[in-house]
Design a protein around this motif. Structure first.
Motif, mmCIF file in Angstrom:
data_model
loop_
_atom_site.group_PDB
_atom_site.id
_atom_site.type_symbol
_atom_site.label_atom_id
_atom_site.label_comp_id
_atom_site.label_asym_id
_atom_site.label_seq_id
_atom_site.Cartn_x
_atom_site.Cartn_y
_atom_site.Cartn_z
ATOM 1 N N VAL A 280 45.459 38.969 39.092
ATOM 2 C CA VAL A 280 43.854 38.600 39.188
ATOM 3 C C VAL A 280 43.568 38.299 40.736
ATOM 4 O O VAL A 280 44.387 37.738 41.421
ATOM 5 C CB VAL A 280 43.683 37.360 38.681
ATOM 6 C CG1 VAL A 280 42.520 36.545 38.713
ATOM 7 C CG2 VAL A 280 43.870 37.212 36.894
ATOM 8 N N THR A 281 42.712 39.394 41.045
ATOM 9 C CA THR A 281 42.003 39.428 42.511
ATOM 10 C C THR A 281 41.116 38.116 42.722
ATOM 11 O O THR A 281 40.570 37.598 41.885
ATOM 12 C CB THR A 281 41.456 40.665 42.831
ATOM 13 O OG1 THR A 281 40.079 40.642 41.809
ATOM 14 C CG2 THR A 281 42.166 41.832 42.372
ATOM 15 N N VAL A 282 41.067 37.796 44.035
ATOM 16 C CA VAL A 282 40.085 36.959 44.424
ATOM 17 C C VAL A 282 38.639 37.370 44.045
ATOM 18 O O VAL A 282 37.930 36.374 43.590
ATOM 19 C CB VAL A 282 39.864 36.922 46.177
ATOM 20 C CG1 VAL A 282 39.002 36.274 46.782
ATOM 21 C CG2 VAL A 282 41.357 36.370 46.622
ATOM 22 N N GLY A 283 38.230 38.512 44.003
ATOM 23 C CA GLY A 283 37.162 38.952 43.864
ATOM 24 C C GLY A 283 36.774 38.465 42.157
ATOM 25 O O GLY A 283 35.638 38.178 41.600
ATOM 26 N N ALA B 184 42.324 41.476 47.204
ATOM 27 C CA ALA B 184 43.639 40.970 46.950
ATOM 28 C C ALA B 184 44.130 40.105 45.940
ATOM 29 O O ALA B 184 43.181 39.344 45.496
ATOM 30 C CB ALA B 184 44.002 40.244 48.530
ATOM 31 N N PRO B 185 45.261 39.899 45.403
ATOM 32 C CA PRO B 185 45.548 39.093 44.480
ATOM 33 C C PRO B 185 45.337 37.590 44.724
ATOM 34 O O PRO B 185 45.878 37.233 46.123
ATOM 35 C CB PRO B 185 46.933 39.284 44.035
ATOM 36 C CG PRO B 185 47.183 40.702 44.579
ATOM 37 C CD PRO B 185 46.353 40.944 45.774
ATOM 38 N N HIS C 31 33.988 35.196 37.490
ATOM 39 C CA HIS C 31 34.478 34.459 36.550
ATOM 40 C C HIS C 31 35.160 35.397 35.470
ATOM 41 O O HIS C 31 35.040 35.245 34.283
ATOM 42 C CB HIS C 31 32.940 34.116 35.581
ATOM 43 C CG HIS C 31 32.113 33.319 36.619
ATOM 44 N ND1 HIS C 31 32.211 32.048 36.721
ATOM 45 C CD2 HIS C 31 31.049 33.559 37.387
ATOM 46 C CE1 HIS C 31 31.173 31.381 37.445
ATOM 47 N NE2 HIS C 31 30.457 32.546 38.017
ATOM 48 N N GLN C 32 36.148 36.159 35.975
ATOM 49 C CA GLN C 32 36.971 36.902 35.070
ATOM 50 C C GLN C 32 38.491 36.623 35.302
ATOM 51 O O GLN C 32 39.373 37.146 34.694
ATOM 52 C CB GLN C 32 36.836 38.355 35.834
ATOM 53 C CG GLN C 32 35.529 38.919 35.795
ATOM 54 C CD GLN C 32 35.717 40.266 36.371
ATOM 55 O OE1 GLN C 32 36.048 41.409 35.780
ATOM 56 N NE2 GLN C 32 35.015 40.488 37.378
ATOM 57 N N ALA C 33 38.764 35.155 35.682
ATOM 58 C CA ALA C 33 40.028 34.896 35.668
ATOM 59 C C ALA C 33 40.676 34.324 34.491
ATOM 60 O O ALA C 33 41.884 33.874 34.382
ATOM 61 C CB ALA C 33 40.266 33.678 36.852
#
Length: 385
Positions: free
Chosen positions: A109-112, A92-93, A117-119
């Motif tokens: 941007v998803t929670v995962g 989920a975003p 470290h991809q945000a």
């Protein structure tokens, strides 16, 4: 100077005691402790050295210290538990739970992705101060509004400190509780361990005093010479909030004000026994507690980020699941199924679901990339189990 090692190991685990003793060689100001739990039972409980070289206070069995990025592993347990309960979705975003996070192109941007470290928020664009980072609402509002540092979807970069505020705010939005409160209620209190995200005033005098070895100081001094914008450097300092080594003699994470604040990217405080007990409870019933089921673990530890990060750096590189640090050349555990998180200067905590092991090593003598203390202890453990 000879360091007296206290504690015990079970028969057959003597090589671990030897590796732990060797970690103190030529380090007279070092204190450390090691705890290993297998199948819910302690197989190693060792400690030694000095907790505070300024006054000679000795390291005790229950001496806690700042565990730096090991805290991210603990926060990732909280997130995984919320996923297990159906209250949070890695796919989920983030903005579904935290609407303000959608600003500046981050709406998808998803929670995962945030946990792995991809945000695009590995460092703040704004210069933060110490006053800022002890103010939760101030930091999370800055990060929510910030434009990513790179084109989203093109890679990852370790969110050295900001990870904790992003993950912690997601936890707060879902639970209605601060990350430190939820951590205490879900993990620390049920297990009865000395671990905190935000140190209570009544424990203010207990943590070890931390010092930084000269090679690590030299490493960061060289990093400081690189031209701006030096995002990996700013990821550590946040501008003007922290020394790049994370501690000074009386500042950074040696300061009571910083220890008291909830800084879940690096500010957890725990003993080695607490660390091992918590990680044991993730993979096996421990003190009557099991924190995550096997299906949750399998999902949360699928590799999401690996290889060369956006802003470069030298190999070896770490591998990341949904916030968990996975076995890699950069941090060897006992095998591919292991997961946990290490921390600046030498701290390591991890779980081995195959062997039902929880491991905790903590120290107040911070070393750099050449640090082999925990690595040699883990190697000794691997040879036994």
């Amino acid at each position: 100077m000879s360091i007296e090692i206290q504690g015990h190991v079970q028969p057959g685990f003597e090589p671990i005691a030897e590796a732990f003793k060797n970690a103190f060689a030529d380090r007279p100001q070092m204190g450390a402790s090691l705890h290993i739990v297998r199948g819910g039972e302690t197989v190693a409980d060792l400690w030694g050295g000095v907790a505070d070289a300024r006054d000679g206070r000795l390291w005790e069995k229950d001496t806690p210290t700042t565990i730096f990025s090991c805290t991210k592993g603990l926060v990732s347990i909280l997130a995984a538990r919320l996923v297990e309960e159906g209250r949070l979705d890695y796919q989920a975003p983030v903005a579904q739970y935290w609407p303000a996070f959608a600003a500046a192109g981050k709406e998808n941007v998803t929670v995962g992705e945030a946990l792995s470290h991809q945000a695009g928020l590995s460092a703040p664009r704004a210069d933060l101060s110490e006053d800022d980072i002890v103010d939760w609402d101030r930091v999370v509002s800055v990060l929510a509004a910030q434009e990513p540092l790179w084109t989203l979807g093109t890679g990852y970069q370790y969110h050295a400190l900001t990870h904790g505020w992003v993950a912690g705010e997601i936890v707060r939005r879902v639970t209605g509780k601060s990350v430190g409160t939820y951590f205490r209620e879900l993990i620390a209190a049920p297990l009865g361990v000395d671990a905190w995200i935000g140190l209570p005033d009544e424990h203010a005098e207990r943590p070890a005093h931390i010092r930084v070895s000269q090679p690590l100081q030299d490493l960061w001094a060289e990093e400081a010479k690189k031209p701006a914008p030096n995002w990996p450097y700013k990821a550590m300092t946040l501008g003007h909030a922290l020394p790049v080594d994370l501690v000074s003699e009386t500042g950074g994470f040696n300061a009571a004000r910083i220890r008291t604040a909830e800084i879940p990217g690096a500010g957890g405080i725990a003993s080695a026994e607490a660390m091992a007990t918590m990680w044991s409870a993730v993979v096996a019933p421990t003190r009557g507690v099991r924190l995550l089921n096997n299906a949750t673990i399998a999902n949360a530890t699928r590799a999401q980020s690996q290889g060369k990060p956006v802003f470069g750096g030298d190999p070896p590189y770490s591998r990341w699941g949904y916030g968990f640090q996975l076995d890699s050349e950069a941090r060897r555990y006992l095998g591919d199924a292991c997961f946990g998180h290490d921390g600046a200067g030498g701290q390591v905590g991890f779980a081995d679901p195959t062997r039902q092991i929880g491991f905790g090593f903590v120290t107040n003598w911070m070393m750099g990339p050449d640090d082999q203390r925990a690595t040699e202890i883990i190697s000794a453990l691997r040879s036994i189990v």
